[in-house]
Design a protein around this motif. Structure first.
Motif, PDB file in Angstrom:
ATOM      1  N   PRO A 207     -25.965  43.863  15.285  1.00  0.00           N
ATOM      2  CA  PRO A 207     -25.149  42.933  14.497  1.00  0.00           C
ATOM      3  C   PRO A 207     -24.145  42.168  15.376  1.00  0.00           C
ATOM      4  N   ALA A 208     -23.609  41.096  14.803  1.00  0.00           N
ATOM      5  CA  ALA A 208     -22.686  40.243  15.542  1.00  0.00           C
ATOM      6  C   ALA A 208     -21.512  41.051  16.091  1.00  0.00           C
ATOM      7  N   ALA A 209     -21.050  40.648  17.255  1.00  0.00           N
ATOM      8  CA  ALA A 209     -19.975  41.380  17.932  1.00  0.00           C
ATOM      9  C   ALA A 209     -18.617  41.066  17.306  1.00  0.00           C
ATOM     10  N   GLU A 210     -17.735  42.034  17.393  1.00  0.00           N
ATOM     11  CA  GLU A 210     -16.322  41.839  17.080  1.00  0.00           C
ATOM     12  C   GLU A 210     -15.565  41.774  18.406  1.00  0.00           C
ATOM     13  N   PHE A 211     -14.592  40.867  18.473  1.00  0.00           N
ATOM     14  CA  PHE A 211     -13.893  40.617  19.729  1.00  0.00           C
ATOM     15  C   PHE A 211     -12.447  41.088  19.672  1.00  0.00           C
ATOM     16  N   GLN A 212     -11.968  41.546  20.824  1.00  0.00           N
ATOM     17  CA  GLN A 212     -10.559  41.889  20.998  1.00  0.00           C
ATOM     18  C   GLN A 212     -10.109  41.373  22.361  1.00  0.00           C
ATOM     19  N   TRP A 213      -8.851  40.930  22.436  1.00  0.00           N
ATOM     20  CA  TRP A 213      -8.275  40.429  23.681  1.00  0.00           C
ATOM     21  C   TRP A 213      -7.106  41.326  24.101  1.00  0.00           C
ATOM     22  N   TYR A 214      -7.018  41.570  25.394  1.00  0.00           N
ATOM     23  CA  TYR A 214      -5.916  42.363  25.946  1.00  0.00           C
ATOM     24  C   TYR A 214      -5.334  41.653  27.167  1.00  0.00           C
ATOM     25  N   LYS A 215      -4.036  41.768  27.325  1.00  0.00           N
ATOM     26  CA  LYS A 215      -3.389  41.409  28.583  1.00  0.00           C
ATOM     27  C   LYS A 215      -2.784  42.682  29.139  1.00  0.00           C
ATOM     28  N   ASP A 216      -3.266  43.074  30.307  1.00  0.00           N
ATOM     29  CA  ASP A 216      -2.964  44.395  30.846  1.00  0.00           C
ATOM     30  C   ASP A 216      -3.415  45.428  29.809  1.00  0.00           C
ATOM     31  N   ASP A 217      -2.523  46.243  29.270  1.00  0.00           N
ATOM     32  CA  ASP A 217      -2.909  47.235  28.262  1.00  0.00           C
ATOM     33  C   ASP A 217      -2.460  46.843  26.864  1.00  0.00           C
ATOM     34  N   LYS A 218      -1.943  45.639  26.704  1.00  0.00           N
ATOM     35  CA  LYS A 218      -1.409  45.210  25.416  1.00  0.00           C
ATOM     36  C   LYS A 218      -2.409  44.323  24.695  1.00  0.00           C
ATOM     37  N   ARG A 219      -2.727  44.684  23.444  1.00  0.00           N
ATOM     38  CA  ARG A 219      -3.680  43.903  22.664  1.00  0.00           C
ATOM     39  C   ARG A 219      -2.989  42.662  22.090  1.00  0.00           C
ATOM     40  N   LEU A 220      -3.690  41.531  22.155  1.00  0.00           N
ATOM     41  CA  LEU A 220      -3.187  40.283  21.594  1.00  0.00           C
ATOM     42  C   LEU A 220      -3.737  40.120  20.182  1.00  0.00           C
ATOM     43  N   VAL A 221      -2.866  39.734  19.259  1.00  0.00           N
ATOM     44  CA  VAL A 221      -3.269  39.612  17.861  1.00  0.00           C
ATOM     45  C   VAL A 221      -2.998  38.206  17.365  1.00  0.00           C
ATOM     46  N   GLN A 222      -3.713  37.833  16.317  1.00  0.00           N
ATOM     47  CA  GLN A 222      -3.538  36.529  15.717  1.00  0.00           C
ATOM     48  C   GLN A 222      -2.114  36.410  15.150  1.00  0.00           C
ATOM     49  N   GLY A 223      -1.492  35.256  15.347  1.00  0.00           N
ATOM     50  CA  GLY A 223      -0.135  35.036  14.865  1.00  0.00           C
ATOM     51  C   GLY A 223       0.926  35.263  15.904  1.00  0.00           C
ATOM     52  N   GLN A 224       0.544  35.778  17.063  1.00  0.00           N
ATOM     53  CA  GLN A 224       1.509  35.951  18.131  1.00  0.00           C
ATOM     54  C   GLN A 224       2.031  34.591  18.577  1.00  0.00           C
ATOM     55  N   LYS A 225       3.303  34.475  18.823  1.00  0.00           N
ATOM     56  CA  LYS A 225       3.931  33.193  19.106  1.00  0.00           C
ATOM     57  C   LYS A 225       3.300  32.507  20.307  1.00  0.00           C
ATOM     58  N   GLY A 226       2.881  31.256  20.064  1.00  0.00           N
ATOM     59  CA  GLY A 226       2.346  30.441  21.141  1.00  0.00           C
ATOM     60  C   GLY A 226       0.907  30.723  21.509  1.00  0.00           C
ATOM     61  N   VAL A 227       0.267  31.695  20.835  1.00  0.00           N
ATOM     62  CA  VAL A 227      -1.103  32.086  21.177  1.00  0.00           C
ATOM     63  C   VAL A 227      -1.946  32.126  19.901  1.00  0.00           C
ATOM     64  N   LYS A 228      -3.167  31.594  19.973  1.00  0.00           N
ATOM     65  CA  LYS A 228      -4.097  31.621  18.852  1.00  0.00           C
ATOM     66  C   LYS A 228      -5.379  32.324  19.283  1.00  0.00           C
ATOM     67  N   VAL A 229      -5.811  33.301  18.486  1.00  0.00           N
ATOM     68  CA  VAL A 229      -7.057  34.020  18.731  1.00  0.00           C
ATOM     69  C   VAL A 229      -8.071  33.565  17.687  1.00  0.00           C
ATOM     70  N   GLU A 230      -9.185  33.008  18.150  1.00  0.00           N
ATOM     71  CA  GLU A 230     -10.214  32.504  17.252  1.00  0.00           C
ATOM     72  C   GLU A 230     -11.552  33.120  17.641  1.00  0.00           C
ATOM     73  N   SER A 231     -12.171  33.858  16.709  1.00  0.00           N
ATOM     74  CA  SER A 231     -13.435  34.532  16.985  1.00  0.00           C
ATOM     75  C   SER A 231     -14.502  34.101  15.993  1.00  0.00           C
ATOM     76  N   LYS A 232     -15.679  33.807  16.510  1.00  0.00           N
ATOM     77  CA  LYS A 232     -16.838  33.475  15.690  1.00  0.00           C
ATOM     78  C   LYS A 232     -17.913  34.534  15.944  1.00  0.00           C
ATOM     79  N   ALA A 233     -19.149  34.236  15.493  1.00  0.00           N
ATOM     80  CA  ALA A 233     -20.218  35.225  15.610  1.00  0.00           C
ATOM     81  C   ALA A 233     -20.578  35.517  17.061  1.00  0.00           C
ATOM     82  N   PHE A 234     -20.548  34.484  17.933  1.00  0.00           N
ATOM     83  CA  PHE A 234     -21.038  34.665  19.285  1.00  0.00           C
ATOM     84  C   PHE A 234     -20.020  34.319  20.363  1.00  0.00           C
ATOM     85  N   PHE A 235     -18.769  34.011  19.987  1.00  0.00           N
ATOM     86  CA  PHE A 235     -17.777  33.734  21.012  1.00  0.00           C
ATOM     87  C   PHE A 235     -16.380  33.993  20.462  1.00  0.00           C
TER      88      PHE A 235
END
Length: 325
Positions: A207-235
Protein backbone atom coordinates in the motif's frame (compact mmCIF):
# COMPACT_ATOMS: atom_id res chain seq x y z
CA UNK A 1 25.18 37.27 -14.98
CA UNK A 2 28.72 38.48 -15.55
CA UNK A 3 30.10 41.54 -17.34
CA UNK A 4 28.69 42.20 -20.80
CA UNK A 5 25.62 40.09 -20.02
CA UNK A 6 27.51 36.76 -20.33
CA UNK A 7 26.19 33.86 -18.31
CA UNK A 8 28.86 32.19 -16.15
CA UNK A 9 28.13 28.57 -15.35
CA UNK A 10 29.76 26.82 -12.35
CA UNK A 11 32.40 24.40 -13.60
CA UNK A 12 30.87 21.43 -11.80
CA UNK A 13 27.59 22.06 -13.61
CA UNK A 14 29.56 22.15 -16.87
CA UNK A 15 31.10 18.76 -16.04
CA UNK A 16 27.71 17.22 -15.34
CA UNK A 17 26.19 18.76 -18.47
CA UNK A 18 29.09 17.60 -20.64
CA UNK A 19 28.98 14.03 -19.35
CA UNK A 20 25.24 13.84 -19.87
CA UNK A 21 25.57 15.18 -23.41
CA UNK A 22 28.24 12.56 -23.94
CA UNK A 23 25.69 9.92 -23.03
CA UNK A 24 23.47 11.21 -25.86
CA UNK A 25 26.08 10.40 -28.51
CA UNK A 26 24.74 7.34 -30.39
CA UNK A 27 26.60 4.06 -30.26
CA UNK A 28 28.59 3.40 -33.40
CA UNK A 29 29.63 7.02 -34.10
CA UNK A 30 33.20 6.75 -35.44
CA UNK A 31 36.07 8.36 -33.62
CA UNK A 32 37.92 10.52 -36.14
CA UNK A 33 41.38 9.89 -34.78
CA UNK A 34 43.17 7.31 -32.67
CA UNK A 35 41.94 3.77 -32.04
CA UNK A 36 38.24 3.69 -32.95
CA UNK A 37 37.61 0.64 -30.78
CA UNK A 38 39.06 2.19 -27.63
CA UNK A 39 37.84 2.13 -24.87
CA UNK A 40 36.57 -1.44 -25.00
CA UNK A 41 33.64 -2.24 -22.75
CA UNK A 42 32.42 -5.77 -22.13
CA UNK A 43 29.47 -7.20 -24.04
CA UNK A 44 25.91 -7.13 -22.70
CA UNK A 45 25.72 -8.18 -19.05
CA UNK A 46 22.88 -10.49 -18.01
CA UNK A 47 22.16 -11.13 -14.32
CA UNK A 48 19.25 -12.41 -12.29
CA UNK A 49 17.17 -10.06 -10.20
CA UNK A 50 18.77 -9.67 -6.77
CA UNK A 51 22.30 -10.55 -7.92
CA UNK A 52 25.25 -8.20 -8.44
CA UNK A 53 26.20 -6.85 -11.87
CA UNK A 54 29.80 -5.91 -12.68
CA UNK A 55 30.45 -3.41 -15.48
CA UNK A 56 34.03 -3.36 -16.78
CA UNK A 57 35.85 -1.08 -19.18
CA UNK A 58 39.34 -1.94 -20.47
CA UNK A 59 41.79 0.98 -20.46
CA UNK A 60 45.55 1.51 -20.75
CA UNK A 61 48.16 4.06 -19.66
CA UNK A 62 47.01 6.56 -22.31
CA UNK A 63 43.85 7.25 -20.30
CA UNK A 64 43.86 10.36 -18.12
CA UNK A 65 40.22 10.54 -17.00
CA UNK A 66 37.40 8.00 -16.80
CA UNK A 67 33.71 7.94 -15.93
CA UNK A 68 30.69 5.60 -15.83
CA UNK A 69 27.19 6.91 -16.65
CA UNK A 70 23.71 5.42 -16.84
CA UNK A 71 20.68 6.72 -18.73
CA UNK A 72 20.50 10.16 -17.15
CA UNK A 73 23.18 10.62 -14.52
CA UNK A 74 26.87 10.22 -13.66
CA UNK A 75 27.60 7.18 -11.48
CA UNK A 76 31.36 7.56 -11.00
CA UNK A 77 33.92 10.04 -12.33
CA UNK A 78 37.38 8.70 -11.58
CA UNK A 79 37.37 7.64 -7.94
CA UNK A 80 34.56 10.05 -7.03
CA UNK A 81 31.01 8.79 -6.60
CA UNK A 82 28.34 11.10 -8.05
CA UNK A 83 25.19 9.04 -7.50
CA UNK A 84 23.35 8.57 -4.19
CA UNK A 85 22.53 4.88 -4.71
CA UNK A 86 24.45 2.89 -2.06
CA UNK A 87 24.25 -0.24 -4.24
CA UNK A 88 26.68 1.26 -6.77
CA UNK A 89 30.33 0.78 -5.76
CA UNK A 90 33.70 1.23 -7.46
CA UNK A 91 35.55 -2.07 -7.93
CA UNK A 92 38.74 -0.98 -9.68
CA UNK A 93 40.40 2.04 -11.25
CA UNK A 94 43.76 0.81 -12.51
CA UNK A 95 45.95 1.27 -15.57
CA UNK A 96 44.16 -1.64 -17.27
CA UNK A 97 40.59 -1.64 -16.00
CA UNK A 98 37.87 0.69 -14.76
CA UNK A 99 34.93 -1.22 -13.28
CA UNK A 100 31.91 -0.65 -11.06
CA UNK A 101 29.40 -3.01 -9.44
CA UNK A 102 25.64 -2.64 -8.98
CA UNK A 103 24.54 -4.76 -6.05
CA UNK A 104 21.07 -6.30 -5.56
CA UNK A 105 19.97 -5.36 -9.09
CA UNK A 106 16.31 -4.82 -9.88
CA UNK A 107 14.49 -4.60 -13.20
CA UNK A 108 14.61 -0.79 -13.15
CA UNK A 109 18.42 -1.04 -13.33
CA UNK A 110 18.15 -2.58 -16.79
CA UNK A 111 19.33 -0.47 -19.70
CA UNK A 112 22.42 1.07 -21.29
CA UNK A 113 25.52 2.15 -19.37
CA UNK A 114 28.36 4.20 -20.83
CA UNK A 115 32.11 4.09 -20.15
CA UNK A 116 33.75 7.42 -21.05
CA UNK A 117 37.47 8.10 -21.16
CA UNK A 118 39.83 10.92 -22.11
CA UNK A 119 42.90 9.80 -24.03
CA UNK A 120 45.28 11.63 -26.37
CA UNK A 121 43.09 14.72 -26.03
CA UNK A 122 40.13 12.87 -27.57
CA UNK A 123 37.10 11.79 -25.48
CA UNK A 124 35.78 8.36 -26.42
CA UNK A 125 32.91 6.17 -25.23
CA UNK A 126 31.58 2.65 -25.36
CA UNK A 127 28.33 1.14 -24.12
CA UNK A 128 27.23 -1.98 -22.33
CA UNK A 129 23.60 -3.03 -21.89
CA UNK A 130 22.53 -4.50 -18.55
CA UNK A 131 19.82 -7.17 -18.81
CA UNK A 132 17.99 -8.16 -15.61
CA UNK A 133 16.16 -11.50 -15.64
CA UNK A 134 13.03 -11.52 -13.45
CA UNK A 135 11.29 -14.70 -12.23
CA UNK A 136 9.48 -16.68 -14.89
CA UNK A 137 5.92 -17.74 -15.51
CA UNK A 138 4.65 -21.35 -15.37
CA UNK A 139 1.47 -21.93 -17.37
CA UNK A 140 -0.34 -25.26 -17.26
CA UNK A 141 -3.65 -25.15 -19.06
CA UNK A 142 -6.25 -23.74 -16.68
CA UNK A 143 -3.97 -21.85 -14.30
CA UNK A 144 -0.99 -19.53 -14.34
CA UNK A 145 1.60 -19.79 -11.59
CA UNK A 146 3.97 -16.87 -10.97
CA UNK A 147 6.84 -17.96 -8.76
CA UNK A 148 8.61 -15.34 -6.64
CA UNK A 149 6.35 -12.55 -7.87
CA UNK A 150 7.78 -9.02 -7.96
CA UNK A 151 6.14 -5.61 -8.02
CA UNK A 152 6.84 -5.25 -11.75
CA UNK A 153 4.54 -8.21 -12.43
CA UNK A 154 1.46 -6.54 -11.01
CA UNK A 155 -1.20 -5.60 -13.51
CA UNK A 156 -3.99 -7.14 -15.59
CA UNK A 157 -3.72 -10.67 -16.98
CA UNK A 158 -5.93 -12.09 -19.71
CA UNK A 159 -7.05 -15.70 -20.15
CA UNK A 160 -8.61 -16.88 -23.42
CA UNK A 161 -10.46 -20.19 -23.94
CA UNK A 162 -11.56 -21.29 -27.39
CA UNK A 163 -12.62 -24.26 -29.51
CA UNK A 164 -14.08 -24.86 -32.95
CA UNK A 165 -17.69 -24.51 -31.81
CA UNK A 166 -18.05 -21.01 -30.42
CA UNK A 167 -16.27 -17.70 -30.21
CA UNK A 168 -13.39 -17.40 -27.69
CA UNK A 169 -14.23 -16.59 -24.08
CA UNK A 170 -11.96 -14.01 -22.47
CA UNK A 171 -11.54 -13.36 -18.75
CA UNK A 172 -9.27 -10.76 -17.16
CA UNK A 173 -7.72 -10.87 -13.71
CA UNK A 174 -6.03 -7.96 -12.00
CA UNK A 175 -3.04 -8.84 -9.80
CA UNK A 176 -1.87 -6.40 -7.12
CA UNK A 177 1.56 -6.98 -5.59
CA UNK A 178 2.17 -5.46 -2.18
CA UNK A 179 5.73 -4.37 -1.40
CA UNK A 180 7.56 -2.17 1.12
CA UNK A 181 8.58 1.37 0.17
CA UNK A 182 11.72 2.23 -1.74
CA UNK A 183 12.81 5.83 -2.23
CA UNK A 184 13.37 6.57 -5.90
CA UNK A 185 14.39 10.23 -5.77
CA UNK A 186 15.69 12.64 -3.11
CA UNK A 187 18.10 15.51 -3.64
CA UNK A 188 19.85 17.99 -1.36
CA UNK A 189 19.05 21.64 -2.06
CA UNK A 190 20.91 24.92 -1.71
CA UNK A 191 18.91 28.05 -0.85
CA UNK A 192 19.95 31.62 0.08
CA UNK A 193 18.86 33.06 3.42
CA UNK A 194 15.40 34.62 3.22
CA UNK A 195 14.33 32.66 0.14
CA UNK A 196 11.83 29.83 -0.28
CA UNK A 197 13.32 26.33 -0.02
CA UNK A 198 11.86 22.91 -0.86
CA UNK A 199 13.04 19.41 0.06
CA UNK A 200 11.25 16.50 -1.60
CA UNK A 201 11.50 12.72 -1.56
CA UNK A 202 9.63 10.27 -3.77
CA UNK A 203 8.83 6.69 -2.79
CA UNK A 204 7.01 3.81 -4.46
CA UNK A 205 5.04 1.37 -2.29
CA UNK A 206 1.89 -0.76 -2.18
CA UNK A 207 0.00 0.00 0.00
CA UNK A 208 0.92 3.66 -0.42
CA UNK A 209 3.65 4.91 1.88
CA UNK A 210 3.18 7.24 4.81
CA UNK A 211 5.86 9.91 5.19
CA UNK A 212 7.56 11.50 8.18
CA UNK A 213 10.23 14.22 8.28
CA UNK A 214 12.91 14.67 10.93
CA UNK A 215 15.62 17.22 11.57
CA UNK A 216 18.26 15.54 13.67
CA UNK A 217 16.05 13.58 16.14
CA UNK A 218 13.12 16.00 16.12
CA UNK A 219 10.04 15.18 14.04
CA UNK A 220 8.59 17.99 11.93
CA UNK A 221 4.81 18.31 11.94
CA UNK A 222 2.29 20.18 9.86
CA UNK A 223 1.56 23.66 11.22
CA UNK A 224 5.04 24.31 12.51
CA UNK A 225 5.88 27.98 12.02
CA UNK A 226 7.41 28.74 8.66
CA UNK A 227 7.35 25.10 7.50
CA UNK A 228 4.74 23.19 5.48
CA UNK A 229 4.66 19.38 5.22
CA UNK A 230 2.74 18.08 2.21
CA UNK A 231 2.44 14.34 1.52
CA UNK A 232 0.74 12.55 -1.35
CA UNK A 233 0.58 8.89 -2.37
CA UNK A 234 4.08 8.75 -3.88
CA UNK A 235 5.95 11.80 -2.59
CA UNK A 236 6.36 14.16 0.33
CA UNK A 237 7.46 17.79 0.21
CA UNK A 238 8.94 19.97 2.97
CA UNK A 239 8.58 23.69 2.21
CA UNK A 240 10.39 26.53 3.99
CA UNK A 241 8.75 29.87 3.19
CA UNK A 242 11.57 32.07 4.54
CA UNK A 243 14.77 30.13 5.09
CA UNK A 244 16.79 31.16 8.14
CA UNK A 245 20.22 30.11 9.40
CA UNK A 246 18.51 27.71 11.84
CA UNK A 247 16.81 25.87 8.98
CA UNK A 248 20.07 24.68 7.39
CA UNK A 249 21.15 21.15 8.19
CA UNK A 250 20.42 17.48 7.68
CA UNK A 251 16.84 16.24 7.24
CA UNK A 252 15.58 12.65 7.14
CA UNK A 253 12.62 11.50 5.07
CA UNK A 254 11.05 8.24 6.31
CA UNK A 255 8.61 6.28 4.10
CA UNK A 256 6.74 3.34 5.62
CA UNK A 257 3.82 0.97 5.16
CA UNK A 258 2.76 -2.26 6.87
CA UNK A 259 5.42 -4.23 5.00
CA UNK A 260 8.42 -2.14 6.02
CA UNK A 261 10.09 1.25 5.92
CA UNK A 262 13.05 3.06 4.40
CA UNK A 263 14.67 6.47 4.86
CA UNK A 264 17.04 8.90 3.18
CA UNK A 265 19.03 11.91 4.39
CA UNK A 266 18.69 15.22 2.54
CA UNK A 267 20.67 18.39 3.25
CA UNK A 268 19.35 21.93 3.09
CA UNK A 269 22.45 24.06 2.67
CA UNK A 270 23.19 27.74 2.27
CA UNK A 271 24.19 29.36 -0.99
CA UNK A 272 24.86 33.00 -1.73
CA UNK A 273 22.82 34.97 -4.20
CA UNK A 274 25.15 35.75 -7.12
CA UNK A 275 26.03 39.35 -7.88
CA UNK A 276 27.89 40.89 -10.80
CA UNK A 277 31.01 41.44 -8.69
CA UNK A 278 31.11 37.89 -7.28
CA UNK A 279 30.61 36.32 -10.70
CA UNK A 280 33.40 38.48 -12.15
CA UNK A 281 35.70 37.51 -9.28
CA UNK A 282 34.91 33.80 -9.76
CA UNK A 283 35.62 34.05 -13.47
CA UNK A 284 38.98 35.78 -13.05
CA UNK A 285 40.22 33.39 -10.35
CA UNK A 286 39.05 30.12 -11.90
CA UNK A 287 42.34 29.33 -13.63
CA UNK A 288 44.28 29.85 -10.38
CA UNK A 289 42.13 27.68 -8.12
CA UNK A 290 42.67 23.89 -8.00
CA UNK A 291 39.47 21.91 -8.42
CA UNK A 292 39.01 19.76 -5.33
CA UNK A 293 36.16 18.12 -3.47
CA UNK A 294 33.36 15.65 -4.29
CA UNK A 295 32.64 15.11 -7.95
CA UNK A 296 36.12 16.02 -9.19
CA UNK A 297 37.80 13.69 -11.67
CA UNK A 298 41.26 13.10 -10.24
CA UNK A 299 44.15 12.16 -12.52
CA UNK A 300 46.89 12.16 -9.87
CA UNK A 301 48.43 15.49 -10.93
CA UNK A 302 48.69 18.10 -8.19
CA UNK A 303 47.62 21.64 -9.01
CA UNK A 304 45.23 20.76 -11.85
CA UNK A 305 42.82 23.66 -12.31
CA UNK A 306 39.08 23.53 -12.77
CA UNK A 307 39.50 24.54 -16.37
CA UNK A 308 41.97 21.69 -16.99
CA UNK A 309 39.54 19.26 -15.32
CA UNK A 310 36.73 20.27 -17.66
CA UNK A 311 38.42 21.04 -20.96
CA UNK A 312 38.49 17.40 -22.09
CA UNK A 313 34.70 17.32 -22.01
CA UNK A 314 34.14 20.44 -24.13
CA UNK A 315 34.60 18.69 -27.51
CA UNK A 316 31.61 16.54 -26.60
CA UNK A 317 29.37 19.58 -26.73
CA UNK A 318 30.53 20.34 -30.26
CA UNK A 319 30.12 16.70 -31.31
CA UNK A 320 26.59 16.63 -29.96
CA UNK A 321 25.68 19.77 -31.91
CA UNK A 322 27.19 18.42 -35.14
CA UNK A 323 25.20 15.19 -34.83
CA UNK A 324 21.95 17.13 -34.71
CA UNK A 325 22.49 18.44 -38.27
Amino acid sequence: MGLGGRLVLPWRCLVALSLRLLFLVPAGVPVRSGDATFPKAMDNVTVRQGESATLRCSVDNRVTRVAWLNRSSILYAGNDKWCLDPRVVLLSNTKTQYSIQIQDVDVYDEGPYTCSVQTDNHPKTSRVHLIVQAVGFVSEDEYLEITGITREQSGEYECTASNDVAAPVIRRVKVTVNYPPYISDAKSTGVPVGQKGILQCEASAVPAAEFQWYKDDKRLVQGQKGVKVESKAFFSRLTFFNVSEQDYGNYTCVASNKLGNTNVSIILYEISEPTSSTLFQEETTTALTPWKGPGAVHDGNNGTSRRDGCIWLLPLLLLHLLLKF
